[in-house]
Design a protein around this motif. Structure first.
Motif, short mmCIF file in Angstrom:
data_model
loop_
_atom_site.label_atom_id
_atom_site.label_comp_id
_atom_site.label_asym_id
_atom_site.label_seq_id
_atom_site.Cartn_x
_atom_site.Cartn_y
_atom_site.Cartn_z
N UNK A 56 0.86 -1.18 0.00
CA UNK A 56 0.00 0.00 0.00
C UNK A 56 0.90 1.23 0.00
N UNK A 57 1.75 1.33 -1.00
CA UNK A 57 2.75 2.39 -1.01
C UNK A 57 2.14 3.71 -1.47
N UNK A 58 2.75 4.80 -1.02
CA UNK A 58 2.24 6.14 -1.28
C UNK A 58 2.45 6.55 -2.73
N UNK A 84 1.43 12.53 4.05
CA UNK A 84 2.12 11.39 3.43
C UNK A 84 1.66 11.14 2.00
N UNK A 85 0.51 11.68 1.62
CA UNK A 85 -0.08 11.40 0.30
C UNK A 85 -0.11 9.89 0.05
N UNK A 120 4.19 12.08 6.64
CA UNK A 120 3.20 12.71 7.51
C UNK A 120 1.98 11.82 7.67
N UNK A 121 0.82 12.43 7.75
CA UNK A 121 -0.43 11.70 8.02
C UNK A 121 -0.90 10.98 6.76
N UNK A 122 -1.32 9.74 6.92
CA UNK A 122 -1.81 8.91 5.83
C UNK A 122 -3.30 9.17 5.59
N UNK A 123 -3.72 9.04 4.34
CA UNK A 123 -5.11 9.09 3.90
C UNK A 123 -5.72 10.48 4.02
N UNK A 232 4.23 3.30 4.60
CA UNK A 232 3.81 3.38 3.20
C UNK A 232 4.74 4.26 2.37
N UNK A 233 5.66 4.98 3.01
CA UNK A 233 6.41 6.04 2.32
C UNK A 233 7.92 5.89 2.37
#
Length: 409
Positions: A56-58, A84-85, A120-123, A232-233
């Motif tokens: 589930x990579x960014x 995080x995008x 940073x923040x996911x989703x 993810x990043x």
């Protein structure tokens, strides 16, 4: 509070000819915070990278892989913190690409020559409009000696910036290796929730770059764990600007190749260990050394079982010599034919277990003495062969829970 870690002295973080860094406040997540970094690279630079194994990579990870595969010649990197995008679907990918296009337009290069990075923040939706609006300020700030400022600008829950440098002599020429990284939580091999950037002005054959970045990652960022989560990043990039002026390095097993390899790995290891020392809520830095394995993979398997165990890590936080937890972790590490009667366990200089059981001379007060230290080495001898491996971790504290419970606040 970081474990025996201090902020880098900017005078000790050496500029790398061919690399410039500019920092700006884009308001990605919070106002009045330096959260945007632009890095420009001299023409003719070579870049290689390794990235998260999280499926589930960014979006920026996806684009980095594609842009590197295109072999257009990387000329710039764009890094933002605060978002995080990741978990943003096609919209996130489109927004990341938009920032590459915008920076490429400013610099007069192709979008494929830009590598984007986010943390940073996911989703959450990437505010690409703010990032693009911040580009002129970051470009105006470009300078060769802004490494520490860049290290500060990519931080999330880090308490200190992380930077390191080395210099070596190759063919009578001074070669510089400098790197920065961020990371404090969601840290586990493959890699960590970290961004790492190491640059050198060495002249190295492009065909060697991917091998060198992978070897450096395997000996550093892939040997740390804080909480067992894989981000993810995760991204680790190696840059070679070819500005040093020595004869090209065409083999890593040559004298010049070995000098460069050792310097790159030393910088990567210093950065990786700084991440552990600054682990969220960490109070202790722990080296887990496993010797006597049938293979290095087997030794790493056992070391990670110990380093990932919440029961082991909380015992270290409490300075509680409940060391049977370590033996239990060795036992469930997954070595089917492990002979427990051959296991030797040491805590620094204290021989805790022998032949799979408590050492007759072991006293709990000796174990507690070691566990109260801020730096501790756990050593396990499997007595199955000659292989060895080490990983670095930290304890698991109450503050870790507090930090992650309030992460989005």
């Amino acid at each position: 509070m970081p474990v025996n870690l201090t902020a880098p002295n900017p005078q000790d973080v050496l500029p790398v000819p061919g690399v410039k860094l500019g920092i700006a406040m884009a308001g990605v997540r919070k106002a009045n915070r330096r959260d945007l970094v632009v890095v420009t690279l001299a023409e003719g630079s070579h870049v290689a990278g390794v990235f998260t194994r999280n499926r589930f990579c960014a979006a920026p990870v996806q684009l980095c892989r594609e842009h590197l595969a295109a072999k257009a010649g990387t000329r710039a990197m764009l890094i933002n913190t605060g978002n995080a995008n990741a978990g943003t679907g096609e919209d996130g990918r489109s927004r990341a690409l938009s920032t590459c296009v915008a920076l490429a337009r400013h610099l007069g290069i192709a979008p494929e020559q830009v590598l984007p990075f986010s943390t940073g923040v996911i989703m959450e939706t990437l505010p690409n409009d703010r990032i693009e609006a911040g580009l002129p300020a970051a470009i105006a700030d470009l300078a060769a000696d802004h490494w520490v400022q860049a290290a500060e600008a990519i931080m999330t829950t880090d308490t200190l910036p992380k930077a390191a440098s080395r210099r070596v002599q190759i063919d009578g020429k001074t070669v510089t290796v400098t790197g920065i990284a961020k990371g404090a939580g969601m840290i586990r091999p493959n890699m960590a929730t970290m961004l790492g950037f190491v640059a050198t002005d060495a002249v190295i054959a492009p065909a060697l770059m991917q091998h060198l970045v992978r070897e450096a990652a395997d000996d550093s960022f892939n040997r740390i764990t804080i909480d067992g989560d894989t981000s993810t990043n995760d991204s680790f990039v190696l840059i070679a600007t070819a500005q040093a002026g020595h004869a090209p390095i065409t083999r890593l097993d040559s004298e010049a190749g070995a000098l460069l390899r050792d310097a790159v790995i030393a910088v990567a290891q210093q950065l990786a260990q700084a991440i552990v020392r600054d682990g969220e809520g960490a109070t202790k830095f722990i080296t887990v050394q496993v010797d006597g394995g049938a293979s290095e993979d087997e030794c790493r398997q056992v070391a990670y079982a110990i380093a990932h165990s919440p029961l082991v890590k909380t015992a270290f936080y409490a300075s509680d010599p409940n060391l049977g937890r370590i033996l239990a972790a060795v036992g469930y590490a997954g070595i089917a034919d492990l002979d427990q009667t051959g296991i030797e366990l040491f805590l620094d200089d204290v021989h805790v277990a022998t032949a799979g059981g408590r050492h007759p001379d072991y006293r709990e007060e000796d174990g507690q003495r070691v566990m109260k230290q801020s730096e501790i080495t756990v050593r396990v001898d499997l007595q199955r062969g000659d292989a060895s491996a080490a990983v670095w971790t930290c304890d698991l504290s109450i503050d870790y829970v507090k930090i992650n419970a309030d992460y989005r606040s």
